[in-house]
Design a protein around this motif. Structure first.
Motif, PDB file in Angstrom:
ATOM      1  N   GLY A  93      -1.073   5.828   3.770  1.00 33.61           N
ATOM      2  CA  GLY A  93      -0.235   6.276   2.619  1.00 33.61           C
ATOM      3  C   GLY A  93       0.181   5.022   1.794  1.00 33.61           C
ATOM      4  N   MET A  94       1.521   5.332   1.202  1.00 36.52           N
ATOM      5  CA  MET A  94       2.028   4.269   0.255  1.00 36.52           C
ATOM      6  C   MET A  94       2.310   2.947   1.056  1.00 36.52           C
ATOM      7  N   ASP A  95       2.428   2.898   2.121  1.00 41.06           N
ATOM      8  CA  ASP A  95       2.573   1.558   3.015  1.00 41.06           C
ATOM      9  C   ASP A  95       0.993   1.011   2.736  1.00 41.06           C
ATOM     10  N   ILE A 100      -2.530  -3.424   1.523  1.00 42.86           N
ATOM     11  CA  ILE A 100      -3.987  -3.809   1.453  1.00 42.86           C
ATOM     12  C   ILE A 100      -4.398  -4.867   0.417  1.00 42.86           C
ATOM     13  N   SER A 101      -5.257  -5.681   0.821  1.00 46.66           N
ATOM     14  CA  SER A 101      -5.912  -6.595  -0.147  1.00 46.66           C
ATOM     15  C   SER A 101      -7.121  -6.105  -0.867  1.00 46.66           C
ATOM     16  N   ILE A 102      -7.628  -6.334  -2.080  1.00 49.51           N
ATOM     17  CA  ILE A 102      -8.718  -5.744  -2.602  1.00 49.51           C
ATOM     18  C   ILE A 102      -9.935  -6.360  -1.977  1.00 49.51           C
ATOM     19  N   LYS A 103      -9.775  -7.599  -1.348  1.00 56.89           N
ATOM     20  CA  LYS A 103     -10.628  -8.263  -0.473  1.00 56.89           C
ATOM     21  C   LYS A 103     -11.160  -7.442   0.628  1.00 56.89           C
ATOM     22  N   TYR A 104     -10.442  -6.458   1.154  1.00 55.89           N
ATOM     23  CA  TYR A 104     -10.655  -5.691   2.358  1.00 55.89           C
ATOM     24  C   TYR A 104     -11.166  -4.333   1.793  1.00 55.89           C
ATOM     25  N   SER A 108     -13.090   4.487   1.025  1.00 48.62           N
ATOM     26  CA  SER A 108     -12.507   5.033   2.071  1.00 48.62           C
ATOM     27  C   SER A 108     -11.772   6.148   1.777  1.00 48.62           C
ATOM     28  N   GLN A 109     -11.704   7.121   2.353  1.00 45.30           N
ATOM     29  CA  GLN A 109     -10.626   8.397   1.972  1.00 45.30           C
ATOM     30  C   GLN A 109      -9.812   8.381   3.084  1.00 45.30           C
ATOM     31  N   ASN A 110      -9.617   7.328   4.051  1.00 41.62           N
ATOM     32  CA  ASN A 110      -8.399   7.280   4.834  1.00 41.62           C
ATOM     33  C   ASN A 110      -7.248   6.476   4.114  1.00 41.62           C
ATOM     34  N   ASN A 111      -7.568   5.400   3.381  1.00 42.15           N
ATOM     35  CA  ASN A 111      -6.274   4.607   2.958  1.00 42.15           C
ATOM     36  C   ASN A 111      -5.754   4.299   4.036  1.00 42.15           C
ATOM     37  N   ALA A 112      -6.121   3.597   5.361  1.00 40.61           N
ATOM     38  CA  ALA A 112      -5.282   3.150   6.443  1.00 40.61           C
ATOM     39  C   ALA A 112      -5.795   1.818   6.641  1.00 40.61           C
TER      40      ALA A 112
END
Length: 229
Positions: A93-95, A100-104, A108-112
């Motif tokens: 979610g918001m966390d 997250i870094s754009i390098k990773y 994905s639909q998970n956003n995890a």
């Protein structure tokens, strides 16, 4: 998910790996096979400057080297927290957007985001992170299993180290690298050892080359991992 005993049995033949990279790839493969995840980024970590550097990425379609990834992990609270506490951490979610870094970034639909520190005792020298995760499977018990996995891997990597590493460096080179690990600057080392800064830099350059490291941070990380310093 495989239990930790089964996971450990898959590493019983550590001496059979022809090189260190082959071992690391196998570690990531076991990680993917054992947990409800579909990707894995392996990074080395050095407490000198709180810097992490990419090594290998692996997913169901294959793998690649990720040496272009270089992070100051204090910029990523979840990574910093996992390393300080030596515990696997998970966010969504918001966390996720904050951590997250754009390098990773992989579609994905998970956003995890999951991070598993690799450690032995109080020393963390790397971590695995994932973004393709079955979120329904994530529980506190599973996070504890991830943490235990990180400790198993830490012990494995230490066991697989080259016992000759400490003899590769000269006495002076090792002394300089130890002072770097303590946080001394080139000028401070030059004053303390009664040498010129040019000479200190030559020792550092020579040590980095002998250890086949990319830079000072990588060299210190290698020496930590090998238990030399």
């Amino acid at each position: 998910m495989s239990n930790l005993y089964t996971i450990q049995k898959r590493f019983d033949t550590v001496q059979n790996y022809s090189n260190h990279e082959e071992l690391l790839i196998h570690i990531l493969q076991v990680y993917l096979d054992s947990f409800p995840i579909k990707d894995a980024y392996l990074l080395r970590y050095s407490p000198i400057g709180f810097v992490a550097e990419g090594i290998i990425f692996l997913n169901e379609e294959g793998g690649s080297h990720i040496g272009e990834i270089r992070e100051e992990i204090r910029s990523f609270p979840i990574i910093y927290s996992a390393i300080v506490e030596k515990k696997a951490k998970f966010c969504t979610g918001m966390d996720y957007l904050k951590n997250i870094s754009i390098k990773y970034s992989i579609p994905s639909q998970n956003n995890a985001f999951l991070i598993v520190p690799i450690f032995i005792g109080h020393y963390v020298f790397g971590y695995i992170c994932s973004t393709q995760i079955d979120m329904d499977e994530i529980t506190e018990k599973l996070l504890d299993d991830f943490t235990a996995f990180g400790n198993v891997i830490g012990q494995l990597i230490i066991q697989a180290r080259d016992p000759k590493k400490d003899s590769i460096l000269s006495k002076r080179e090792l002394e300089v690298m130890r002072q770097i690990a303590l946080g001394d600057s080139t000028k401070e080392m030059a004053d303390f050892m009664n040498l010129s800064e040019l000479t200190i830099n030559q020792y550092v350059k020579s040590a980095i080359k002998k250890l086949q490291a990319k830079n000072r941070t990588h060299a210190i990380s290698i020496l930590y991992q090998e238990g030399v310093i």
